[in-house]
Design a protein around this motif. Structure first.
Motif, PDB file in Angstrom:
ATOM      1  N   ARG A 181       0.832  -1.218   0.000  1.00 19.56           N
ATOM      2  CA  ARG A 181       0.000   0.000   0.000  1.00 19.56           C
ATOM      3  C   ARG A 181       0.857   1.254   0.000  1.00 19.56           C
ATOM      4  O   ARG A 181       0.477   2.294  -0.576  1.00 19.56           O
TER       5      ARG A 181
ATOM      6  N   ARG B  56       1.563   3.464  -2.913  1.00 16.08           N
ATOM      7  CA  ARG B  56       0.500   4.368  -3.363  1.00 16.08           C
ATOM      8  C   ARG B  56       0.242   5.483  -2.348  1.00 16.08           C
ATOM      9  O   ARG B  56      -0.828   6.076  -2.337  1.00 16.08           O
TER      10      ARG B  56
ATOM     11  N   ARG C 275     -10.648   4.326   8.955  1.00 13.95           N
ATOM     12  CA  ARG C 275     -10.309   3.572   7.741  1.00 13.95           C
ATOM     13  C   ARG C 275      -9.147   4.183   6.978  1.00 13.95           C
ATOM     14  O   ARG C 275      -8.575   3.536   6.091  1.00 13.95           O
TER      15      ARG C 275
ATOM     16  N   LEU D 233     -11.038   8.893  -5.091  1.00 15.09           N
ATOM     17  CA  LEU D 233     -12.247   8.458  -5.798  1.00 15.09           C
ATOM     18  C   LEU D 233     -13.467   8.533  -4.892  1.00 15.09           C
ATOM     19  O   LEU D 233     -14.561   8.935  -5.325  1.00 15.09           O
ATOM     20  N   MET D 234     -13.305   8.161  -3.635  1.00 13.50           N
ATOM     21  CA  MET D 234     -14.415   8.218  -2.694  1.00 13.50           C
ATOM     22  C   MET D 234     -14.899   9.654  -2.507  1.00 13.50           C
ATOM     23  O   MET D 234     -16.108   9.926  -2.466  1.00 13.50           O
TER      24      MET D 234
ATOM     25  N   MET E   2      -6.313   2.860   3.599  1.00 15.70           N
ATOM     26  CA  MET E   2      -6.653   3.277   2.245  1.00 15.70           C
ATOM     27  C   MET E   2      -5.418   3.805   1.526  1.00 15.70           C
ATOM     28  O   MET E   2      -4.438   4.197   2.151  1.00 15.70           O
ATOM     29  N   ASP E   3      -5.487   3.832   0.181  1.00 16.05           N
ATOM     30  CA  ASP E   3      -4.429   4.494  -0.578  1.00 16.05           C
ATOM     31  C   ASP E   3      -4.988   5.777  -1.180  1.00 16.05           C
ATOM     32  O   ASP E   3      -6.187   6.076  -1.049  1.00 16.05           O
ATOM     33  N   GLU E   4      -4.135   6.544  -1.832  1.00 17.79           N
ATOM     34  CA  GLU E   4      -4.547   7.862  -2.300  1.00 17.79           C
ATOM     35  C   GLU E   4      -5.606   7.793  -3.391  1.00 17.79           C
ATOM     36  O   GLU E   4      -6.537   8.606  -3.416  1.00 17.79           O
ATOM     37  N   CYS E   5      -5.473   6.808  -4.271  1.00 14.40           N
ATOM     38  CA  CYS E   5      -6.453   6.662  -5.340  1.00 14.40           C
ATOM     39  C   CYS E   5      -7.830   6.343  -4.763  1.00 14.40           C
ATOM     40  O   CYS E   5      -8.837   6.927  -5.167  1.00 14.40           O
ATOM     41  N   GLU E   6      -7.858   5.438  -3.803  1.00 16.59           N
ATOM     42  CA  GLU E   6      -9.130   5.027  -3.195  1.00 16.59           C
ATOM     43  C   GLU E   6      -9.813   6.200  -2.497  1.00 16.59           C
ATOM     44  O   GLU E   6     -11.018   6.423  -2.665  1.00 16.59           O
ATOM     45  N   LEU E   7      -9.065   6.955  -1.717  1.00 17.65           N
ATOM     46  CA  LEU E   7      -9.653   8.077  -0.989  1.00 17.65           C
ATOM     47  C   LEU E   7     -10.096   9.181  -1.947  1.00 17.65           C
ATOM     48  O   LEU E   7     -11.185   9.756  -1.787  1.00 17.65           O
TER      49      LEU E   7
END
Length: 399
Positions: free
Chosen positions: A29, A32, A241, A252-253, A245-250
């Motif tokens: 992780r 990222r 959470r 996008l959220m 998480m990684d930067e892309c996931e956060l």
């Protein structure tokens, strides 16, 4: 044994234990998670990650143990995984985690004791408690990993300088490691290493305003934090959470949440940043350093500024950086007569840096370009910037 190439340290040798750890999802992780958050908006090369920094710290730890003729697998593990608790955008989100959860990226007990990393430690007969002790600075070796002058700082200062292109990172890590000794259970630096210790702290001081607190990085980080905090307070993101998480996931959220959060993410993606309505040092405030007492009360003050300026509070950000510090002042120096003194006692340079760091501190108020004049005027009134203006906010919130 496997060897990988690093642009700073050259060849880094990884044993089977390190390779097992690197293959866990928790370590992957970190590929990222950028080391410097939004600094790539200023320095395009600043896209290095926590993963490569972790490898660098591991390399320095291994070199240190070799020079001391010590074998300590737990210390090597701690050096490799010490950053696994970092949330997306690294220190940018650290403030949010502290605010809502009361702890920072160092709280990784559950990650180390459970899941894949815990399984690797168990297979290799290593104690999670011993690894965590080193990460939290347990002497003597833990204080070389996380202390006043440590291998973590050696790598990130050198690495950040390299990838930003800032010409400050001329720190001889090999020399510094060679002059570290263990004396009475504590790490000390031999007097002959005084100059290289000073160079590390001078470099960090110069990086403070040029990189770590560059106004563009502060603005982008502040915009991101305001949108993230709004989503947390509305219950759309669980702050607990973030460290998984990684930067892309956060990102996008936040974009998928729509509204203000989506607008902020699109603005950051296209480098449409807020501008500086106010950007001023400690000398602008009648009560000086007591302006720092307003930290934690920014939202209420933003609303007051926005009300006076006639703009939506969502587009006003008050940025009060934390107290500036020069880590390393308390490092211990072994004098020629075997007396141990603190670094600040023997170095005029370090004593000067302790005062000079305040010259780099800046409070900022940021807003959209079209609202600049109104927000600047309202900010001066509310914050009492200017001798002719009463210290309105300080009277209300500090006393």
């Amino acid at each position: 044994m496997k060897t990988i190439r690093d642009p700073l340290h050259g060849s880094i040798e990884l044993d089977n234990l390190a390779l097992e750890l690197l293959d866990t999802p928790q370590m992957q992780r970190l590929r990222r998670i950028r080391q410097l958050g939004f600094s790539n908006l200023v320095y395009p090369g600043a896209n290095h990650t926590r993963f490569e920094h972790s490898l660098g710290v591991y390399h320095l730890a291994k070199r240190l143990l070799d020079l001391m003729e010590i074998e300590d697998p737990a210390f090597l593990v701690s050096s490799l995984i010490h950053d696994i608790g970092h949330a997306p955008f690294s220190h940018v989100t650290e403030e949010v985690i502290h605010r809502y959860l009361g702890y920072g990226h160092e709280k990784i007990d559950d990650i180390v004791k459970r899941g894949e990393i815990g399984e690797v430690l168990s297979r290799n007969s290593l104690s999670p408690g011993e690894v965590l002790g080193y990460i939290h600075g347990k002497p003597p070796l833990g204080r070389i990993l996380a202390n006043e002058i440590d291998i973590d700082k050696m790598d990130y200062i050198l690495r950040d300088s390299y990838y930003t292109g800032a010409a400050f990172g001329l720190v001889d890590c090999e020399r510094l490691i060679r002059v570290i000794r263990i004396l009475n259970g504590e790490p000390v630096i031999e007097l002959r290493g005084l100059q290289v210790a000073e160079s590390l702290l001078v470099t960090r001081f110069l990086m403070y305003s040029a990189v770590y607190h560059h106004h563009v990085s502060r603005i982008a980080g502040s915009m991101f934090l305001k949108a993230l905090s709004d989503l947390i307070e509305r219950g759309e993101i669980d702050p607990a959470r973030l460290s998984s998480m990684d930067e892309c996931e956060l990102t996008l959220m936040m974009r998928d949440a729509g509204g203000y959060a989506r607008w902020i993410i699109e603005s950051l993606n296209n480098r449409r940043l807020f501008k500086r309505a106010i950007y001023t040092g400690i000398s602008s405030f009648e009560r000086g350093k007591r302006i720092l007492d307003l930290r934690g009360k920014e939202r209420r003050i933003e609303e007051e500024i926005a009300s006076r300026a006639g703009v939506d509070p969502a587009y006003v950000i008050l940025d009060i950086p934390k107290i500036p510090e020069i880590p390393g002042q308390g490092a211990k120096i072994l004098m020629e007569n075997n007396e141990v003194k603190y670094l600040y006692e023997v170095s005029n340079i370090v004593r000067i840096l302790s005062d000079a760091v305040w010259d780099k501190w800046r409070l900022g108020v940021y807003t959209r370009k079209e609202d600049l004049e109104r927000v600047a005027k309202a900010s001066r009134e509310v914050l009492g910037i200017g001798k002719e203006i009463k210290q309105v906010v300080l009277d209300l919130y500090i006393d």
